[in-house]
Design a protein around this motif. Structure first.
Motif, PDB file in Angstrom:
ATOM      1  N   LEU A   1       7.166   1.760  -9.698  1.00 62.76           N
ATOM      2  CA  LEU A   1       6.131   2.013 -10.702  1.00 62.76           C
ATOM      3  C   LEU A   1       4.817   1.347 -10.315  1.00 62.76           C
ATOM      4  CD1 LEU A   1       5.481   3.343 -13.413  1.00 62.76           C
ATOM      5  CD2 LEU A   1       6.234   1.222 -14.551  1.00 62.76           C
ATOM      6  N   ALA A   2       4.893   0.153  -9.701  1.00 63.05           N
ATOM      7  CA  ALA A   2       3.673  -0.495  -9.211  1.00 63.05           C
ATOM      8  C   ALA A   2       2.998   0.371  -8.153  1.00 63.05           C
ATOM      9  CB  ALA A   2       4.001  -1.874  -8.640  1.00 63.05           C
ATOM     10  N   GLY A   3       3.811   0.976  -7.275  1.00 66.40           N
ATOM     11  CA  GLY A   3       3.254   1.864  -6.268  1.00 66.40           C
ATOM     12  C   GLY A   3       2.680   3.128  -6.871  1.00 66.40           C
ATOM     13  N   TRP A   4       3.399   3.698  -7.831  1.00 65.89           N
ATOM     14  CA  TRP A   4       2.933   4.945  -8.443  1.00 65.89           C
ATOM     15  C   TRP A   4       1.640   4.722  -9.224  1.00 65.89           C
ATOM     16  CZ3 TRP A   4       4.050   9.836  -7.627  1.00 65.89           C
ATOM     17  CH2 TRP A   4       3.557  10.781  -8.520  1.00 65.89           C
ATOM     18  N   THR A   5       1.545   3.613  -9.951  1.00 71.30           N
ATOM     19  CA  THR A   5       0.320   3.353 -10.702  1.00 71.30           C
ATOM     20  C   THR A   5      -0.859   3.096  -9.765  1.00 71.30           C
ATOM     21  OG1 THR A   5       0.953   1.013 -10.948  1.00 71.30           O
ATOM     22  CG2 THR A   5       1.490   2.492 -12.775  1.00 71.30           C
ATOM     23  N   ALA A   6      -0.597   2.464  -8.613  1.00 69.05           N
ATOM     24  CA  ALA A   6      -1.664   2.289  -7.629  1.00 69.05           C
ATOM     25  C   ALA A   6      -2.091   3.646  -7.074  1.00 69.05           C
ATOM     26  CB  ALA A   6      -1.198   1.375  -6.496  1.00 69.05           C
ATOM     27  N   PHE A   7      -1.135   4.520  -6.808  1.00 70.27           N
ATOM     28  CA  PHE A   7      -1.450   5.877  -6.347  1.00 70.27           C
ATOM     29  C   PHE A   7      -2.284   6.613  -7.391  1.00 70.27           C
ATOM     30  CE2 PHE A   7       0.579  10.323  -6.381  1.00 70.27           C
ATOM     31  CZ  PHE A   7      -0.430  10.881  -5.620  1.00 70.27           C
ATOM     32  N   ASP A   8      -1.876   6.533  -8.649  1.00 71.66           N
ATOM     33  CA  ASP A   8      -2.618   7.214  -9.713  1.00 71.66           C
ATOM     34  C   ASP A   8      -4.013   6.622  -9.893  1.00 71.66           C
ATOM     35  OD1 ASP A   8      -2.482   9.243 -11.915  1.00 71.66           O
ATOM     36  OD2 ASP A   8      -2.942   7.472 -13.122  1.00 71.66           O
ATOM     37  N   SER A   9      -4.179   5.359  -9.478  1.00 70.76           N
ATOM     38  CA  SER A   9      -5.492   4.704  -9.546  1.00 70.76           C
ATOM     39  C   SER A   9      -6.325   4.955  -8.286  1.00 70.76           C
ATOM     40  CB  SER A   9      -5.310   3.192  -9.744  1.00 70.76           C
ATOM     41  OG  SER A   9      -4.553   2.931 -10.903  1.00 70.76           O
ATOM     42  N   SER A  10      -5.788   5.765  -7.356  1.00 72.52           N
ATOM     43  CA  SER A  10      -6.451   6.086  -6.079  1.00 72.52           C
ATOM     44  C   SER A  10      -6.569   4.869  -5.166  1.00 72.52           C
ATOM     45  CB  SER A  10      -7.837   6.708  -6.317  1.00 72.52           C
ATOM     46  OG  SER A  10      -7.718   7.917  -7.036  1.00 72.52           O
ATOM     47  N   GLU A  11      -5.694   3.892  -5.326  1.00 70.64           N
ATOM     48  CA  GLU A  11      -5.631   2.754  -4.405  1.00 70.64           C
ATOM     49  C   GLU A  11      -4.472   3.023  -3.433  1.00 70.64           C
ATOM     50  OE1 GLU A  11      -6.376  -1.214  -5.787  1.00 70.64           O
ATOM     51  OE2 GLU A  11      -6.771  -0.483  -7.824  1.00 70.64           O
ATOM     52  N   HIS A  12      -4.744   3.857  -2.459  1.00 70.93           N
ATOM     53  CA  HIS A  12      -3.664   4.450  -1.675  1.00 70.93           C
ATOM     54  C   HIS A  12      -2.991   3.474  -0.709  1.00 70.93           C
ATOM     55  CE1 HIS A  12      -4.217   8.356  -3.391  1.00 70.93           C
ATOM     56  NE2 HIS A  12      -5.512   8.299  -3.152  1.00 70.93           N
ATOM     57  N   ALA A  13      -3.779   2.599  -0.078  1.00 74.40           N
ATOM     58  CA  ALA A  13      -3.155   1.631   0.832  1.00 74.40           C
ATOM     59  C   ALA A  13      -2.242   0.683   0.055  1.00 74.40           C
ATOM     60  CB  ALA A  13      -4.233   0.844   1.578  1.00 74.40           C
ATOM     61  N   LEU A  14      -2.677   0.287  -1.134  1.00 76.16           N
ATOM     62  CA  LEU A  14      -1.863  -0.590  -1.979  1.00 76.16           C
ATOM     63  C   LEU A  14      -0.600   0.136  -2.445  1.00 76.16           C
ATOM     64  CD1 LEU A  14      -1.873  -3.410  -3.305  1.00 76.16           C
ATOM     65  CD2 LEU A  14      -3.063  -2.392  -5.255  1.00 76.16           C
ATOM     66  N   ALA A  15      -0.750   1.388  -2.825  1.00 86.80           N
ATOM     67  CA  ALA A  15       0.409   2.174  -3.248  1.00 86.80           C
ATOM     68  C   ALA A  15       1.437   2.278  -2.129  1.00 86.80           C
ATOM     69  CB  ALA A  15      -0.040   3.570  -3.673  1.00 86.80           C
ATOM     70  N   GLN A  16       0.947   2.491  -0.928  1.00 94.22           N
ATOM     71  CA  GLN A  16       1.829   2.612   0.234  1.00 94.22           C
ATOM     72  C   GLN A  16       2.675   1.357   0.404  1.00 94.22           C
ATOM     73  OE1 GLN A  16      -0.463   3.317   3.747  1.00 94.22           O
ATOM     74  NE2 GLN A  16       1.203   4.274   4.865  1.00 94.22           N
ATOM     75  N   LYS A  17       2.061   0.205   0.229  1.00 93.90           N
ATOM     76  CA  LYS A  17       2.779  -1.063   0.410  1.00 93.90           C
ATOM     77  C   LYS A  17       3.807  -1.283  -0.700  1.00 93.90           C
ATOM     78  CE  LYS A  17      -0.819  -3.380   3.094  1.00 93.90           C
ATOM     79  NZ  LYS A  17       0.049  -3.593   4.284  1.00 93.90           N
ATOM     80  N   TRP A  18       3.446  -0.966  -1.942  1.00 96.59           N
ATOM     81  CA  TRP A  18       4.402  -1.151  -3.035  1.00 96.59           C
ATOM     82  C   TRP A  18       5.594  -0.201  -2.905  1.00 96.59           C
ATOM     83  CZ3 TRP A  18       5.282  -5.157  -5.655  1.00 96.59           C
ATOM     84  CH2 TRP A  18       4.266  -5.998  -6.111  1.00 96.59           C
ATOM     85  N   LEU A  19       5.342   1.033  -2.504  1.00 98.98           N
ATOM     86  CA  LEU A  19       6.444   1.976  -2.334  1.00 98.98           C
ATOM     87  C   LEU A  19       7.373   1.536  -1.211  1.00 98.98           C
ATOM     88  CD1 LEU A  19       4.565   5.364  -2.903  1.00 98.98           C
ATOM     89  CD2 LEU A  19       6.144   4.207  -4.471  1.00 98.98           C
ATOM     90  N   ASP A  20       6.804   0.896  -0.197  1.00102.97           N
ATOM     91  CA  ASP A  20       7.639   0.360   0.880  1.00102.97           C
ATOM     92  C   ASP A  20       8.536  -0.768   0.356  1.00102.97           C
ATOM     93  OD1 ASP A  20       8.332   0.059   3.776  1.00102.97           O
ATOM     94  OD2 ASP A  20       7.442  -1.908   3.471  1.00102.97           O
ATOM     95  N   VAL A  21       7.979  -1.651  -0.485  1.00105.35           N
ATOM     96  CA  VAL A  21       8.792  -2.714  -1.095  1.00105.35           C
ATOM     97  C   VAL A  21       9.914  -2.093  -1.930  1.00105.35           C
ATOM     98  CG1 VAL A  21       8.789  -4.603  -2.765  1.00105.35           C
ATOM     99  CG2 VAL A  21       6.914  -4.399  -1.132  1.00105.35           C
ATOM    100  N   ALA A  22       9.563  -1.079  -2.717  1.00106.10           N
ATOM    101  CA  ALA A  22      10.569  -0.427  -3.566  1.00106.10           C
ATOM    102  C   ALA A  22      11.687   0.174  -2.726  1.00106.10           C
ATOM    103  CB  ALA A  22       9.895   0.655  -4.414  1.00106.10           C
ATOM    104  N   LEU A  23      11.337   0.743  -1.587  1.00106.96           N
ATOM    105  CA  LEU A  23      12.337   1.352  -0.716  1.00106.96           C
ATOM    106  C   LEU A  23      13.298   0.293  -0.173  1.00106.96           C
ATOM    107  CD1 LEU A  23      12.714   4.304   0.046  1.00106.96           C
ATOM    108  CD2 LEU A  23      11.363   3.883   2.110  1.00106.96           C
ATOM    109  N   ARG A  24      12.776  -0.859   0.176  1.00104.51           N
ATOM    110  CA  ARG A  24      13.625  -1.951   0.666  1.00104.51           C
ATOM    111  C   ARG A  24      14.571  -2.451  -0.426  1.00104.51           C
ATOM    112  NH1 ARG A  24      10.961  -3.514   5.553  1.00104.51           N
ATOM    113  NH2 ARG A  24       8.831  -2.733   5.564  1.00104.51           N
TER     114      ARG A  24
END
Length: 466
Positions: free
Chosen positions: A226-249
């Motif tokens: 959700l942290a990654g998705w909200t960053a994506f929805d906020s157009s903070e794409h590099a940040l979203a990428q990092k949070w989604l990577d954490v979620a995947l781990r």
């Protein structure tokens, strides 16, 4: 010592009827799309060396696999070519090893500090979305990582239990509902702070049994997602990428295949929206493979499937895209209220499926079909609890209508979209308003007061959200 000829690669080239020079030309085109500039100089000589047993360096193996996959699909042979299929080492093995060696709890705490610190966040916000840095996994990476995760244990002195898992899930659901209503930028700081403090403490504690541990890591993975998705929805794409990577781990630590599929689907969605269809399709293919799809609930399978369909369409695979849409519709028909399905898919309904179907049809050039599906999405969605998504759907519907030359209909739809955006803080919603103003630009001189009023309202929304 002479190298052994790569007969597997040679066989695929013969199946395609490609010479080595033709293979090099196709690979160069895919490399340009993928942003792999170093592969633009690949020649027939390189392909010759690979056939004779040399191993491609850097991203060349992945790009070669994608090139051959597209070639086979173009001949009516839908097949994702893997490195093993053409006698090469999997380029993701090293990445998979790196994934297994990283502590997701430490990464969560560190990234949370970056997200909450204004100076560090500004630096990251200025960073571009990085395809080079994206972990494009092989199809078996997740199982390998999950197996390694089972061997890890924590040594903290206090113990958490099922009530703590329930508390984390309750908080995640509350924040998810808020994101759907208000947009990703609203409340992100509270979400990240909770992850970095309470959730990190939960993950570092002792667990009464393996089941509770897995449930806690799943719950934490959903909130990191959700942290990654909200960053994506906020157009903070590099940040979203990092949070989604954490979620995947975290999903790998939990041995939760459907959650991994859910996160990979989000990565495909982001990558697709940013204009990288080849990489998006690779992620979407993995999201619907093996346990990530088979172990998921029907509603989640439908969600994975419809993003897979849009990725196929964007990559030029029309028939496969249509087949994937039909499968996603069938999966959603089998979803029943009260099913044992994860709370993370609460938002996905007929309206959501229609929205993604419309976007797929738009890519395929079926504007009438896209308009019909966007209208179905608007008609079937509960607007107030899902205000952000409702606003985005209306914005995209207006864009299709003006593509078809229906200017008055588009203006009426966009007026509804601006009404729906009151209180919404969303970069994706903002993007539809910016696109609206661009689309209206040719008509400004003859649009009268209605168009001028709409344009003024749009400028006000842009100023507020930015």
């Amino acid at each position: 010592m002479p190298r052994e000829r790569n007969t597997l690669l040679e066989g695929v080239l013969q199946q395609l009827g490609w010479s080595q020079a033709t293979t090099a030309r196709h690979l160069q085109r895919v490399a340009v799309e993928a942003g792999a500039e170093e592969l633009k100089a690949v020649s027939a000589s390189h392909v010759n060396q690979w056939v004779r047993g040399a191993h491609p360096a850097g991203p060349a193996t992945r790009i070669l696999c994608e090139t051959l996959s597209r070639g086979l699909s173009g001949r009516g042979i839908p097949q994702v070519v893997t490195a093993a299929d053409i006698g090469l080492k999997d380029p993701d093995d090293q990445a998979g090893s790196a994934l297994r060696d990283i502590d997701p709890i430490a990464q969560l705490v560190d990234l949370g500090g970056t997200d909450l610190d204004p100076e560090r966040r500004r630096t990251l916000k200025g960073a571009a979305f990085s395809l080079a840095g994206m972990f494009l996994p092989s199809d078996h990476w997740w199982q390998d990582t999950a197996t390694a995760a089972h061997t890890r244990r924590t040594s903290a002195s206090w113990q958490v239990g099922p009530d703590d898992v329930a508390a984390l899930r309750e908080m995640t659901q509350l924040l998810s509902q808020r994101e759907q209503r208000r947009g990703g930028a609203d409340g992100r700081s509270a979400l990240v702070a909770y992850l970095r403090t309470d959730v990190a403490s939960y993950l570092s504690a002792r667990f009464p049994n393996q089941r509770t541990r897995q449930e806690m890591f799943t719950a934490a993975g959903e909130l990191a997602y959700l942290a990654g998705w909200t960053a994506f929805d906020s157009s903070e794409h590099a940040l979203a990428q990092k949070w989604l990577d954490v979620a995947l781990r975290l999903s790998a630590e939990a041995d939760d295949a459907p959650l991994a599929g859910h996160i990979l689907r989000a990565q495909a969605h982001q990558t697709l929206d940013l204009g990288h269809p080849v990489q998006a399709l690779r992620l979407a293919e993995i999201s619907v493979a093996q346990r990530r799809y088979t172990d998921a609930s029907p509603r989640e399978r439908s969600l994975l499937g419809v993003v897979h369909a849009r990725s196929l369409a964007a990559a030029g695979h029309k028939q496969q895209a249509i087949a994937a849409l039909l499968r996603a519709e069938d999966d959603l028909r089998h979803a029943e209220l009260g099913d044992d399905e994860p709370a993370r898919v609460f938002f996905f309904s007929e309206a959501s499926l229609a929205h993604e179907t419309a976007r797929t049809l738009q890519v395929l050039g079926d504007l009438r079909g896209a308009e019909r599906e966007f209208q179905r999405s608007v008609r079937t969605r509960r607007a107030q609890p899902f205000a952000r998504t409702h606003a985005v759907t209306l914005g995209l519907l207006g864009a299709v209508q003006i593509q078809r030359g229906a200017v008055e209909s588009a203006c009426a739809t966009w007026s509804q979209a601006l009404d729906a955006m009151q209180g919404v803080q969303s970069g994706r919603a903002l993007d539809t308003v910016i696109q609206m103003r661009r689309s209206l630009s040719p008509y400004r001189g003859r649009g009268g007061t209605t168009l001028a009023r709409l344009d003024d309202r749009a400028r006000t929304v842009i100023g507020r959200v930015r």
